[in-house]
Design a protein around this motif. Structure first.
Motif, PDB file in Angstrom:
ATOM      1  N   HIS A  43       1.021  -1.010   0.430  1.00  0.00           N
ATOM      2  CA  HIS A  43      -0.180   0.054  -0.043  1.00  0.00           C
ATOM      3  C   HIS A  43       0.922   1.443  -0.040  1.00  0.00           C
ATOM      4  O   HIS A  43       0.465   2.196  -0.415  1.00  0.00           O
ATOM      5  N   HIS A  93       0.524  -7.217   4.146  1.00  0.00           N
ATOM      6  CA  HIS A  93       0.942  -5.286   4.053  1.00  0.00           C
ATOM      7  C   HIS A  93      -0.074  -4.135   4.874  1.00  0.00           C
ATOM      8  O   HIS A  93      -0.945  -4.365   3.956  1.00  0.00           O
ATOM      9  N   PRO A  95      -1.644  -0.684   6.006  1.00  0.00           N
ATOM     10  CA  PRO A  95      -1.934   0.463   4.495  1.00  0.00           C
ATOM     11  C   PRO A  95      -1.085   1.094   5.609  1.00  0.00           C
ATOM     12  O   PRO A  95      -0.447   1.441   6.780  1.00  0.00           O
ATOM     13  N   GLU A  96      -0.989   3.157   4.855  1.00  0.00           N
ATOM     14  CA  GLU A  96       0.309   3.727   5.442  1.00  0.00           C
ATOM     15  C   GLU A  96      -0.289   4.631   6.695  1.00  0.00           C
ATOM     16  O   GLU A  96      -1.714   4.789   6.451  1.00  0.00           O
ATOM     17  N   SER A 107       5.293  -0.199   9.324  1.00  0.00           N
ATOM     18  CA  SER A 107       5.221  -1.594   8.345  1.00  0.00           C
ATOM     19  C   SER A 107       5.264  -2.836   8.598  1.00  0.00           C
ATOM     20  O   SER A 107       6.338  -3.404   9.163  1.00  0.00           O
TER      21      SER A 107
END
Length: 208
Positions: A43, A93, A95-96, A107
């Motif tokens: 992402h 993964h 998201p930011e 992360s």
């Protein structure tokens, strides 16, 4: 690698004896292997990795492999290349902007999930820690209890995660074969698919 094929033979014998169900496709093509390495889109940021040798040895037998044991009702699925892309986007993964401490973004771009464990759990490589032979350590990750690092400096959010659950795919696959074919399954198998197993892993349940 012989250890991977030996573990696969153990699973096949158990399936023939009716202890578990084992369903596999044919070998992975070179295109399917390359897709695993090139199609991941986290992402934010990027992921760079190469399929490690012991995983490649399994892919030479099956592009996808599903193992299920009824007692206890647990499974693992070594996913194909398209499933691998979706698995990482959906369950691995982050998201930011995810933070548990103000100003310290988390992360999971160091992880590449390769096998489902059910209920939001995924077996992952840490692709930032290759050994001299190109093998990556393996971690049990759950979407509700991620094995995260801080985005700024790569430090582990939980220091216990500095020690992996398994040193390589071959070691992981041998452990799965042993657990799923055992007359008395290990205690951790009951927790497979739960976030609790992340904490047990940090305490070394796979190494004990």
């Amino acid at each position: 690698m012989a250890i991977t094929r030996d573990a696969l033979s153990k699973l096949r014998r158990a399936a023939s004896a009716g202890l578990l169900d084992l369903d596999g496709t044919g070998p992975a093509s070179e295109e399917a292997v390359r897709a695993r390495e090139t199609l991941l889109e986290p992402h934010f940021g990027s992921v760079a990795w190469s399929v490690p040798p012991s995983y490649r040895a399994l892919l030479a037998e099956h592009n996808r492999l599903h193992c299920n044991r009824e007692e206890p009702d647990r499974e693992f699925v070594l996913v194909d290349e398209q499933e691998l892309v979706g698995l990482n986007a959906d369950l691995v993964h982050l998201p930011e902007g995810v933070e548990r401490e103000p100003g310290r973004q988390l992360s999971t771009n160091h992880l590449v999930g390769f096998a489902e464990a059910g209920y939001g759990a995924v077996w992952c490589f840490d692709v930032t820690q290759p050994d001299s032979g190109g093998e990556y350590p393996v971690y049990y990750h759950h979407q509700d209890e991620p094995r995260a690092r801080y985005a700024a400096d790569g430090a582990w959010e939980e220091q216990a995660d500095a020690v992996p659950d398994f040193p390589s795919f071959a070691a992981w696959f041998e452990a799965m074969a042993a657990a799923f074919t055992a007359t008395e399954s290990p205690a951790w198998l009951d927790e497979l698919g739960t976030p609790t197993l992340v904490w047990l892993a940090r305490d070394g349940i796979f190494r004990n």
